[in-house]
Write an enzyme that holds these catalytic residues in place. Structure first.
Site, short mmCIF file in Angstrom:
data_model
loop_
_atom_site.label_atom_id
_atom_site.label_comp_id
_atom_site.label_asym_id
_atom_site.label_seq_id
_atom_site.Cartn_x
_atom_site.Cartn_y
_atom_site.Cartn_z
N PHE A 40 40.67 -8.23 -1.66
CA PHE A 40 40.70 -6.82 -2.04
C PHE A 40 40.90 -5.88 -0.85
O PHE A 40 41.47 -4.82 -0.97
CB PHE A 40 39.39 -6.43 -2.74
CG PHE A 40 39.12 -7.25 -3.95
CD1 PHE A 40 39.89 -7.10 -5.08
CD2 PHE A 40 38.10 -8.18 -3.96
CE1 PHE A 40 39.65 -7.84 -6.22
CE2 PHE A 40 37.84 -8.95 -5.08
CZ PHE A 40 38.61 -8.78 -6.22
N GLN A 106 30.50 -14.27 0.83
CA GLN A 106 30.77 -12.88 0.50
C GLN A 106 31.58 -12.79 -0.79
O GLN A 106 31.84 -11.71 -1.28
CB GLN A 106 31.59 -12.22 1.62
CG GLN A 106 30.87 -12.13 2.96
CD GLN A 106 31.79 -11.56 4.04
OE1 GLN A 106 32.75 -12.20 4.45
NE2 GLN A 106 31.50 -10.37 4.50
N ILE A 108 32.80 -13.30 -4.77
CA ILE A 108 32.16 -13.04 -6.06
C ILE A 108 32.80 -13.90 -7.15
O ILE A 108 32.60 -13.65 -8.32
CB ILE A 108 32.30 -11.54 -6.42
CG1 ILE A 108 33.79 -11.12 -6.42
CG2 ILE A 108 31.52 -10.67 -5.43
CD1 ILE A 108 34.03 -9.68 -6.88
N HIS A 126 27.32 -10.69 -2.11
CA HIS A 126 27.93 -9.60 -2.86
C HIS A 126 27.89 -9.84 -4.37
O HIS A 126 28.61 -9.20 -5.12
CB HIS A 126 29.38 -9.37 -2.40
CG HIS A 126 29.47 -8.94 -0.96
ND1 HIS A 126 30.66 -8.92 -0.27
CD2 HIS A 126 28.53 -8.50 -0.10
CE1 HIS A 126 30.43 -8.50 0.98
NE2 HIS A 126 29.15 -8.25 1.10
N ILE A 243 43.34 -21.88 5.90
CA ILE A 243 42.02 -22.48 5.68
C ILE A 243 42.11 -23.79 4.90
O ILE A 243 41.48 -24.79 5.25
CB ILE A 243 41.09 -21.47 4.99
CG1 ILE A 243 40.73 -20.41 6.02
CG2 ILE A 243 39.84 -22.14 4.45
CD1 ILE A 243 40.32 -19.12 5.42
#
Ligand SMILES: [Zn+2]
Length: 253
Positions: A40, A106, A108, A126, A243
């Site tokens: 985001f 972090q 969601i 979060h 990653i």
């Protein structure tokens, strides 16, 4: 040390993982982008197009509550079809081997749970967007239930038990950090031997303090992120690479 290439980075990471009994990963948006969950905050990300709705606005305005739910439903296809990526699967393998007690995230998106971590071993800083809760009594609601009523009434339903507002179980801007999760994350950072910061730009405080806390307590610090971070200088190993590709060799088959 910044790894010269992904092969060097993977080899060094394997040594560090082998040498540590307790490994704690801390994950950010970068681990989920290969799963179709957008970052985001990234340039072009959702939050550069729409101003996020702060917690105060959500509480103060019925229109903002409706808007917040409209945006969430617009994202539903991405969240409901996302499956764990190589990064998630690698961490689950290390969890099953006994090295990783829990993961701090972090994110969601519920993808660590989907890859095999029990709920209580995912420390969500979060919150979680895949279900909703009443802000007053904490009762859990499924998104399908909320959506059905939203579409019938044109506005989101209130809690059936207490009349409170129902919101996705995420931590909005301006909302207090979840205390139990913060404490657990601190305890994990304090007691690990190797801290892996994965796919986080490490700029969102207070969450970004955990890698430094771990480092100060004597843990080794590895940063795996596509872009440089402010903490690259203090890390024992930095891998600037994809990653999924970096962690794929750690998936147990
Ligand atoms: Zn309630």
């Amino acid at each position: 040390m910044i790894a010269a290439d992904i092969e060097t980075g993977v080899a060094r990471l394997r040594d560090l993982v082998d040498e540590a009994d307790v490994v704690v990963p801390f994950t950010g948006a970068g681990i989920s982008t290969e799963c179709g969950i957008p970052d985001f905050r990234s340039p072009g990300g959702l939050w550069t197009k729409y101003q996020p709705i702060g917690f105060d606005e959500f509480l103060a305005s019925a229109e903002m509550r409706s808007e917040s739910w409209r945006r969430r439903f617009a994202m539903e296809k991405q969240f409901s079809t996302a499956r764990p990526g190589c990064g998630h699967l690698a961490l689950t393998s290390l969890h099953r081997s006994g090295k990783i007690p829990a993961v701090i995230t972090q994110n969601i998106d519920n993808l660590h749970q989907a890859s095999g971590f029990a709920d209580h071993n995912v420390v969500e800083l979060h919150g979680n967007t895949t279900y909703a809760t009443c802000l007053d009594c904490g009762r859990r609601y499924e998104l399908g239930w909320v959506r059905e009523r939203f579409e019938a009434a044109g506005s989101p339903p209130d809690c059936e038990a207490c009349g409170g507002y129902i919101k996705t179980a995420t931590i909005s801007f301006g909302q207090a950090m979840p205390e139990a999760a913060m404490q657990r994350a601190e305890q994990l950072a304090n007691t690990c031997e190797l801290f892996l910061a994965i796919g986080s730009s490490l700029v969102v405080w207070p969450a970004a303090g955990f890698p430094l806390l771990a480092k100060r307590r004597g843990a080794r610090l590895v940063i795996i992120n596509r872009d440089p971070t402010d903490f690259d200088d203090v890390a024992d190993l930095v891998v600037h690479a994809d990653i999924g590709r970096t962690l794929e060799p750690f998936i147990a088959h």
